[in-house]
Design a protein around this motif. Structure first.
Motif, short mmCIF file in Angstrom:
data_model
loop_
_atom_site.label_atom_id
_atom_site.label_comp_id
_atom_site.label_asym_id
_atom_site.label_seq_id
_atom_site.Cartn_x
_atom_site.Cartn_y
_atom_site.Cartn_z
N LYS A 241 31.21 43.80 33.38
CA LYS A 241 30.84 45.21 33.19
C LYS A 241 31.92 45.94 32.39
O LYS A 241 31.62 46.75 31.51
CB LYS A 241 30.60 45.88 34.54
CG LYS A 241 29.22 45.55 35.10
CD LYS A 241 29.00 46.14 36.48
CE LYS A 241 27.60 45.76 36.98
NZ LYS A 241 27.53 45.73 38.43
N ILE B 48 31.56 47.77 28.79
CA ILE B 48 31.96 49.16 28.56
C ILE B 48 32.94 49.25 27.39
O ILE B 48 32.81 50.11 26.52
CB ILE B 48 32.57 49.77 29.85
CG1 ILE B 48 31.46 50.04 30.86
CG2 ILE B 48 33.33 51.06 29.53
CD1 ILE B 48 31.95 50.52 32.20
N ASN C 152 33.67 55.41 34.40
CA ASN C 152 33.04 54.20 34.88
C ASN C 152 34.01 53.03 34.81
O ASN C 152 34.15 52.24 35.75
CB ASN C 152 31.84 53.89 33.97
CG ASN C 152 30.64 53.42 34.76
OD1 ASN C 152 30.79 52.93 35.87
ND2 ASN C 152 29.48 53.54 34.16
N GLN C 153 34.70 52.96 33.69
CA GLN C 153 35.66 51.87 33.48
C GLN C 153 36.80 51.97 34.50
O GLN C 153 37.21 50.96 35.08
CB GLN C 153 36.20 51.91 32.05
CG GLN C 153 37.14 50.74 31.76
CD GLN C 153 37.54 50.65 30.30
OE1 GLN C 153 37.02 51.36 29.45
NE2 GLN C 153 38.49 49.77 30.02
N GLU D 249 36.74 53.25 37.50
CA GLU D 249 36.25 52.81 38.82
C GLU D 249 36.20 51.29 38.90
O GLU D 249 36.64 50.69 39.88
CB GLU D 249 34.82 53.34 39.05
CG GLU D 249 34.77 54.71 39.68
CD GLU D 249 33.33 55.20 39.77
OE1 GLU D 249 32.45 54.41 40.15
OE2 GLU D 249 33.09 56.38 39.42
#
Ligand SMILES: [Zn+2]
Length: 233
Positions: free
Chosen positions: A17, A21, A156-157, A159
């Motif tokens: 993920k 990203i 997001n990254q 987290e």
């Protein structure tokens, strides 16, 4: 399944993920540059039309001035013509007046064409202005969306990185090393399934012994062909 294998799969999921990203983050400046160049091209297009409009207007004014000087010349010649008593001089002046009048007609024809051109350009500029405003609005909306997306990707990254760190801390150092090396060198996955006796990383058949060890799930087993860590799919 071997518990460390399960942890590795979760770790791999987070890292994939993160990698995804990072790839998306790289496209943000390109998208922004693309939008900004679209914006610049739109503005340049309108400016070029306006410049053309100004140029035609200058040409038209010059023609108007040329007509003006000839009109004055005619008036001056007519005065001279009334003052002369010589018939040949009277006629010569008359020819000169005629020459100026012909020139004026030509100039006025050209002026009329330019006036039509000015009108046409005015319409074009108005339409281009209107479309440019719509384009600018759309582009600034897209730029704002891109900014939002960029921020969302960033948090997001963050987290995922935190999550990844916590997961990595629980995995044996040597195994983690092995995993990282594979993850970075393979480009897709370090831990892959064996399906119908085939490694889904390199698509080669694994040996029966390897397949049996994977099935037993008691140890970390690697594909003898690509070295990826295997689990039973
Ligand atoms: Zn393999």
């Amino acid at each position: 399944m071997h518990s460390e294998l399960e942890q590795l799969l979760v770790l791999q999921d987070r890292q994939q993920k993160i990698r995804h990203i990072q790839a998306e983050v790289k496209t943000v400046p390109l998208e922004r540059a693309h939008l900004e160049s679209q914006l610049a091209a739109t503005e340049a297009g309108v400016e070029a039309l306006k410049q053309k409009g100004r140029q035609v207007e200058v040409e038209r004014k010059n023609l108007e001035l040329s007509v003006g000087t000839r009109t004055e010349s005619i008036l001056r010649l007519k005065t001279q013509q009334y003052q002369t008593r010589k018939n040949d001089e009277f006629q010569a002046i008359g020819h000169e007046i005629e020459r100026y009048e012909n020139e004026i007609r030509k100039l006025e024809d050209q002026e009329l064409e330019l006036m039509i051109e000015v009108d046409r350009l005015k319409g074009e500029i108005e339409a281009a202005d209107k479309s440019a405003r719509a384009t600018k609005e759309s582009i600034s909306r897209q730029l704002a969306d891109l900014e939002t997306k960029s921020k969302a990707l960033g948090s997001n990254q963050e987290e995922l990185e935190t999550d990844r760190k916590a997961l990595a801390a629980r995995i044996d150092d040597d195994l983690l090393d092995q995993f990282e090396r594979l993850f970075n060198s393979k480009g897709d996955a370090a831990v892959v399934a064996v399906e119908h006796g085939v490694c889904t990383g390199c698509h080669m058949k694994v040996t029966t012994a390897t397949a049996a060890r994977v099935k037993a799930g008691k140890e970390i087993v690697s594909c003898e062909n690509c070295a990826r860590i295997l689990y039973l799919g």
